[in-house]
Design a protein around this motif. Sequence first.
Motif, PDB file in Angstrom:
ATOM      1  N   LEU A  30      32.392  44.759  30.164  1.00 39.95           N
ATOM      2  CA  LEU A  30      33.262  45.296  30.966  1.00 39.95           C
ATOM      3  C   LEU A  30      32.764  45.539  32.434  1.00 39.95           C
ATOM      4  CD1 LEU A  30      34.151  48.462  28.395  1.00 39.95           C
ATOM      5  CD2 LEU A  30      35.199  46.363  28.675  1.00 39.95           C
ATOM      6  N   ASP A  31      31.596  45.647  32.533  1.00 43.57           N
ATOM      7  CA  ASP A  31      31.042  45.387  33.993  1.00 43.57           C
ATOM      8  C   ASP A  31      31.414  44.036  34.587  1.00 43.57           C
ATOM      9  OD1 ASP A  31      29.815  48.103  34.290  1.00 43.57           O
ATOM     10  OD2 ASP A  31      28.176  47.308  33.746  1.00 43.57           O
ATOM     11  N   ASP A  32      31.292  43.019  34.041  1.00 46.25           N
ATOM     12  CA  ASP A  32      31.751  41.463  34.326  1.00 46.25           C
ATOM     13  C   ASP A  32      33.226  41.358  34.676  1.00 46.25           C
ATOM     14  OD1 ASP A  32      31.099  38.792  35.006  1.00 46.25           O
ATOM     15  OD2 ASP A  32      32.007  38.514  32.911  1.00 46.25           O
ATOM     16  N   LEU A  33      33.852  42.010  33.607  1.00 42.49           N
ATOM     17  CA  LEU A  33      35.310  41.961  33.734  1.00 42.49           C
ATOM     18  C   LEU A  33      35.780  42.701  34.920  1.00 42.49           C
ATOM     19  CD1 LEU A  33      36.175  42.187  29.812  1.00 42.49           C
ATOM     20  CD2 LEU A  33      36.431  40.147  31.309  1.00 42.49           C
ATOM     21  N   LEU A  34      35.162  43.894  35.285  1.00 39.89           N
ATOM     22  CA  LEU A  34      35.841  44.750  36.440  1.00 39.89           C
ATOM     23  C   LEU A  34      35.485  43.940  37.469  1.00 39.89           C
ATOM     24  CD1 LEU A  34      36.760  47.316  37.417  1.00 39.89           C
ATOM     25  CD2 LEU A  34      34.522  48.410  37.147  1.00 39.89           C
ATOM     26  N   ARG A  35      34.284  43.481  37.647  1.00 38.28           N
ATOM     27  CA  ARG A  35      34.059  42.585  38.999  1.00 38.28           C
ATOM     28  C   ARG A  35      34.683  41.256  39.171  1.00 38.28           C
ATOM     29  NH1 ARG A  35      28.731  43.802  37.122  1.00 38.28           N
ATOM     30  NH2 ARG A  35      28.756  41.667  36.084  1.00 38.28           N
ATOM     31  N   ARG A  36      35.119  40.833  38.038  1.00 40.28           N
ATOM     32  CA  ARG A  36      36.253  39.396  38.169  1.00 40.28           C
ATOM     33  C   ARG A  36      37.564  40.192  38.650  1.00 40.28           C
ATOM     34  NH1 ARG A  36      35.805  35.293  33.838  1.00 40.28           N
ATOM     35  NH2 ARG A  36      33.456  34.917  33.206  1.00 40.28           N
ATOM     36  N   GLY A  37      37.816  41.042  37.822  1.00 39.87           N
ATOM     37  CA  GLY A  37      39.118  41.607  38.231  1.00 39.87           C
ATOM     38  C   GLY A  37      39.556  42.073  39.754  1.00 39.87           C
ATOM     39  N   CYS A  38      38.276  42.784  40.277  1.00 42.23           N
ATOM     40  CA  CYS A  38      38.335  43.127  41.672  1.00 42.23           C
ATOM     41  C   CYS A  38      38.356  41.828  42.386  1.00 42.23           C
ATOM     42  CB  CYS A  38      37.508  44.071  41.931  1.00 42.23           C
ATOM     43  SG  CYS A  38      37.648  45.567  41.226  1.00 42.23           S
ATOM     44  N   ALA A  39      37.245  40.810  42.171  1.00 43.34           N
ATOM     45  CA  ALA A  39      37.400  39.671  42.957  1.00 43.34           C
ATOM     46  C   ALA A  39      38.768  39.087  43.096  1.00 43.34           C
ATOM     47  CB  ALA A  39      36.385  38.505  42.383  1.00 43.34           C
ATOM     48  N   TRP A  40      39.472  39.011  42.217  1.00 45.38           N
ATOM     49  CA  TRP A  40      40.714  38.493  42.134  1.00 45.38           C
ATOM     50  C   TRP A  40      41.894  39.174  42.776  1.00 45.38           C
ATOM     51  CZ3 TRP A  40      45.573  40.046  39.802  1.00 45.38           C
ATOM     52  CH2 TRP A  40      46.254  39.192  39.760  1.00 45.38           C
ATOM     53  N   ALA A  41      41.569  40.331  42.616  1.00 45.23           N
ATOM     54  CA  ALA A  41      42.638  41.231  43.684  1.00 45.23           C
ATOM     55  C   ALA A  41      42.290  41.692  44.908  1.00 45.23           C
ATOM     56  CB  ALA A  41      42.859  42.510  42.862  1.00 45.23           C
ATOM     57  N   HIS A  42      41.105  41.387  45.333  1.00 43.88           N
ATOM     58  CA  HIS A  42      40.549  41.879  46.400  1.00 43.88           C
ATOM     59  C   HIS A  42      41.539  41.307  47.712  1.00 43.88           C
ATOM     60  CE1 HIS A  42      37.493  42.594  49.633  1.00 43.88           C
ATOM     61  NE2 HIS A  42      37.705  41.547  50.168  1.00 43.88           N
TER      62      HIS A  42
END
Length: 65
Positions: A30-42
């Motif tokens: 879940l930490d990795d998924l959160l980082r990826r999602g935030c990088a995508w939406a940044h």
Amino acid sequence: YVTSVVFSPDGKTLASGSSDNTVKLWNMDLDDLLRRGCAWAHDYLKNNPNVKDDRHLCDDVLKRK
């Protein structure tokens, strides 16, 4: 149809087997998924004029390693 499911010992990956003889690996970190999602939406969060309250939603997530 999914015929089997198993978690990795660390709980961060799920493997599913199907009746068509395919195996899929699912990221459950879940930490990795959160980082990826935030990088995508940044860029969207920073630059979209319609975003008001959530503009800094991912700032702390992207600072973590």
